[in-house]
Motif scaffolding. Structure first.
Motif, PDB file in Angstrom:
ATOM      1  N   ALA A  24      62.562  78.571  76.951  1.00 48.87           N
ATOM      2  CA  ALA A  24      62.712  80.174  75.953  1.00 48.87           C
ATOM      3  C   ALA A  24      63.988  80.455  76.610  1.00 48.87           C
ATOM      4  CB  ALA A  24      61.491  80.152  74.648  1.00 48.87           C
ATOM      5  N   TRP A  54      73.445  99.919  73.281  1.00 49.24           N
ATOM      6  CA  TRP A  54      73.157  98.695  74.456  1.00 49.24           C
ATOM      7  C   TRP A  54      73.803  97.522  73.823  1.00 49.24           C
ATOM      8  CZ3 TRP A  54      70.560  94.055  72.181  1.00 49.24           C
ATOM      9  CH2 TRP A  54      70.291  93.831  72.715  1.00 49.24           C
ATOM     10  N   GLY A 104      66.283  86.494  65.913  1.00 51.20           N
ATOM     11  CA  GLY A 104      64.387  85.800  65.804  1.00 51.20           C
ATOM     12  C   GLY A 104      63.432  86.635  66.504  1.00 51.20           C
TER      13      GLY A 104
HETATM   14  C1  LIG Z   1      72.338  93.792  68.974  1.00 49.50           C
HETATM   15  C2  LIG Z   1      71.738  92.425  68.725  1.00 49.50           C
HETATM   16  C3  LIG Z   1      71.130  93.046  67.673  1.00 49.50           C
HETATM   17  C4  LIG Z   1      70.022  92.466  66.623  1.00 49.50           C
HETATM   18  N1  LIG Z   1      69.077  92.562  65.107  1.00 49.50           N
HETATM   19  C5  LIG Z   1      68.687  91.772  65.073  1.00 49.50           C
HETATM   20  C6  LIG Z   1      67.353  92.220  64.143  1.00 49.50           C
HETATM   21  O1  LIG Z   1      67.599  92.978  63.484  1.00 49.50           O
HETATM   22  N2  LIG Z   1      66.019  90.992  63.625  1.00 49.50           N
HETATM   23  C7  LIG Z   1      66.062  90.333  64.643  1.00 49.50           C
HETATM   24  O2  LIG Z   1      65.279  89.568  64.096  1.00 49.50           O
HETATM   25  N3  LIG Z   1      66.652  89.830  65.682  1.00 49.50           N
HETATM   26  C8  LIG Z   1      68.008  90.555  66.431  1.00 49.50           C
HETATM   27  N4  LIG Z   1      68.436  90.442  66.849  1.00 49.50           N
HETATM   28  C9  LIG Z   1      68.412  88.618  67.978  1.00 49.50           C
HETATM   29  C10 LIG Z   1      67.700  88.499  68.731  1.00 49.50           C
HETATM   30  O3  LIG Z   1      67.363  89.928  69.786  1.00 49.50           O
HETATM   31  C11 LIG Z   1      67.079  86.843  69.334  1.00 49.50           C
HETATM   32  O4  LIG Z   1      67.281  86.241  68.245  1.00 49.50           O
HETATM   33  C12 LIG Z   1      66.247  87.042  69.776  1.00 49.50           C
HETATM   34  O5  LIG Z   1      65.756  88.078  70.964  1.00 49.50           O
HETATM   35  C13 LIG Z   1      66.140  85.886  70.858  1.00 49.50           C
HETATM   36  O6  LIG Z   1      64.984  85.958  71.615  1.00 49.50           O
HETATM   37  P1  LIG Z   1      65.043  84.533  72.992  1.00 49.50           P
HETATM   38  O7  LIG Z   1      63.560  84.482  73.634  1.00 49.50           O
HETATM   39  O8  LIG Z   1      65.083  83.262  72.552  1.00 49.50           O
HETATM   40  O9  LIG Z   1      66.361  84.632  73.713  1.00 49.50           O
HETATM   41  P2  LIG Z   1      66.228  85.968  74.899  1.00 49.50           P
HETATM   42  O10 LIG Z   1      65.319  87.418  74.266  1.00 49.50           O
HETATM   43  O11 LIG Z   1      68.136  86.214  75.418  1.00 49.50           O
HETATM   44  O12 LIG Z   1      65.072  85.521  75.838  1.00 49.50           O
HETATM   45  C14 LIG Z   1      65.644  84.336  76.659  1.00 49.50           C
HETATM   46  C15 LIG Z   1      65.252  85.034  78.121  1.00 49.50           C
HETATM   47  O13 LIG Z   1      65.545  83.683  79.270  1.00 49.50           O
HETATM   48  C16 LIG Z   1      65.341  83.611  80.272  1.00 49.50           C
HETATM   49  N5  LIG Z   1      66.220  83.013  81.107  1.00 49.50           N
HETATM   50  C17 LIG Z   1      67.214  82.310  80.931  1.00 49.50           C
HETATM   51  N6  LIG Z   1      67.055  81.638  82.288  1.00 49.50           N
HETATM   52  C18 LIG Z   1      66.084  81.161  82.146  1.00 49.50           C
HETATM   53  C19 LIG Z   1      65.352  80.275  83.359  1.00 49.50           C
HETATM   54  N7  LIG Z   1      66.252  79.439  83.886  1.00 49.50           N
HETATM   55  N8  LIG Z   1      64.048  80.129  83.627  1.00 49.50           N
HETATM   56  C20 LIG Z   1      62.683  81.182  82.909  1.00 49.50           C
HETATM   57  N9  LIG Z   1      63.537  82.241  81.911  1.00 49.50           N
HETATM   58  C21 LIG Z   1      65.243  81.749  81.890  1.00 49.50           C
HETATM   59  C22 LIG Z   1      66.137  85.540  80.376  1.00 49.50           C
HETATM   60  O14 LIG Z   1      65.911  86.258  81.188  1.00 49.50           O
HETATM   61  C23 LIG Z   1      65.655  85.736  78.747  1.00 49.50           C
HETATM   62  O15 LIG Z   1      64.894  86.745  79.289  1.00 49.50           O
HETATM   63  C24 LIG Z   1      69.719  90.921  67.626  1.00 49.50           C
HETATM   64  C25 LIG Z   1      70.496  90.204  68.751  1.00 49.50           C
HETATM   65  C26 LIG Z   1      70.717  91.559  69.318  1.00 49.50           C
HETATM   66  C27 LIG Z   1      71.689  90.913  70.296  1.00 49.50           C
END
Ligand SMILES: Cc1cc2nc3c(=O)[nH]c(=O)nc-3n(C[C@H](O)[C@H](O)[C@H](O)COP(=O)(O)OP(=O)(O)OC[C@H]3O[C@@H](n4cnc5c(N)ncnc54)[C@H](O)[C@@H]3O)c2cc1C
Length: 346
Positions: free
Chosen positions: A185, A281, A314
């Motif tokens: 993830a 941010w 997400g």
């Molecule tokens: C400005 C902004 C506003 C948003 N607003 C909303 C909203 O209002 N509502 C909503 O539902 N969503 C919103 N989102 C979207 C939401 O934030 C994302 O969909 C969600 O954070 C994705 O989660 P994730 O865990 O897939 O990714 P991430 O949070 O990016 O997590 C991925 C993690 O993997 C780690 N990683 C990378 N490579 C490796 C590796 N090789 N080994 C181990 N770890 C690794 C990284 O360090 C990171 O911590 C917004 C996003 C942004 C940028």
């Protein structure tokens, strides 16, 4: 930790939600993230949990609806387990209605919501006058008020999930061995890695910038006006977002594009003017080629799984995505919609 049943790579919204769904079922989970909890796009501040429009129903909308309905109980359980608040509240959402055509559409959606939202939430058209200063400007004098939308504070929601996991004897580490079932993830970096492995683009990152204002509207509904999300949080702040940038050099810088988002918010909601901006941010959303979440067996890592592609919703998808992944990983039960499988982006 003596025994590890599941290793989750990535401590963002998706990784932590999957880890929590597994931990609740008794699995011992190790989460590995070199950046720590909420280091990626999940460490932000917007946190709108808002639904798709109640019409042209499909599997994606139904999945998201279930996830939003689950959210209240889900976050209550997370907060109770770890004793750290995620800032969750089902506070609803208000949107202006810009013209007669939009008004007709809003009224039709109020009818379709009665069936599609199963009496669990309403989509209503209400007069602006009834809502006071917080209501956005609306050319028709009408607003849409839905009672399905919720909010949480993303960065705190990650801390809340992390505390709940630790309370269940799971661990979150910056490095460690992968043991048991492995779930990737890893957000947008993971989609780039997968694209490289596949030799073709299967997803990318879309940068977003947002700001946090000091303004106490903690029990007011969130607003969506002029394509800007304005989200009051429980702690006396209001988040405003976001830009959507496919091209970027620096994933974490903010610039004049954020000023433009703020200007649009101030124009739509005069009550925001004068509030101090306490944080600017930026983060990068993981967008799969299909634009839908990417859940299931990992396409290139033998025996592993993937949970990615949360893109702009997400956190909204987190609870249900976590549960269907735990069904698959721990029980071999595959209830993932076709449109959410990795193949949809390959
Ligand atoms: C400005 C902004 C506003 C948003 N607003 C909303 C909203 O209002 N509502 C909503 O539902 N969503 C919103 N989102 C979207 C939401 O934030 C994302 O969909 C969600 O954070 C994705 O989660 P994730 O865990 O897939 O990714 P991430 O949070 O990016 O997590 C991925 C993690 O993997 C780690 N990683 C990378 N490579 C490796 C590796 N090789 N080994 C181990 N770890 C690794 C990284 O360090 C990171 O911590 C917004 C996003 C942004 C940028």
């Amino acid at each position: 930790m003596a025994m590890v049943d599941v290793t989750v790579m990535g401590a963002g919204a998706f990784g932590l939600s999957v880890a929590w769904a597994c931990a609740k079922r008794g699995a011992k989970v190790r989460v590995i993230d070199p950046g720590g909890v909420g280091a990626g796009s999940s460490g932000g501040l917007v946190g709108a949990l808002a639904p798709h429009t109640p019409e042209n129903w499909n599997v994606k909308k139904a999945f998201q609806f279930e996830s939003l309905i689950m959210a209240e109980g889900w976050w209550a359980e997370v907060e109770a387990a770890g004793r750290v608040s995620a800032g969750y509240g089902r506070t609803g959402r208000i949107q202006p209605v810009k013209d007669e055509r939009a008004l007709e559409l809003a009224q039709a959606r109020a009818e379709s919501a009665k069936e599609l939202w199963q009496g669990k939430a309403q989509w209503q058209v209400v007069a602006r006058d009834s809502l006071g200063d917080w209501a956005p400007e609306s050319p028709t004098g009408w607003l849409i008020h839905d009672t399905l939308s919720g909010r949480m504070f993303p960065r705190r929601a990650c801390a809340s999930l992390a505390a709940a996991l630790r309370a269940k004897d799971c661990e979150i580490v910056e490095e460690g061995a992968q043991r048991g079932k492995v779930i990737w993830a890893t957000g947008w970096q993971g989609l780039l890695d997968l694209s490289e492995d596949m030799g073709k683009p299967v997803g990318n990152g879309v940068k977003g910038q947002a700001a946090l204002l000091r303004l106490d509207q903690s029990s007011a509904p969130q607003l969506f006006a002029d394509a800007v999300h304005i989200v009051p949080h429980a702690d006396g702040t209001v988040a405003i977002g976001s830009t959507s940038e496919r091209e970027f050099d620096d994933p974490s810088s903010t610039d004049a594009q954020l000023d433009d988002v703020l200007a649009r918010a101030y124009a739509a909601v005069p009550a925001l003017k004068g509030a101090e901006v306490i944080e600017r941010w930026a983060g990068v959303r993981p967008r799969a080629k299909s634009r839908a979440p990417m859940l299931g067996k990992h396409p290139t890592k033998d025996g592993a799984f993937i949970a990615n592609g949360g893109f702009k919703i997400g956190f909204g998808m987190g609870p249900k995505a976590g549960e269907v992944m735990a069904d698959l990983v721990l029980e071999g039960r595959d209830e993932i919609p076709e449109a959410f499988r990795p193949e949809a982006s390959l």
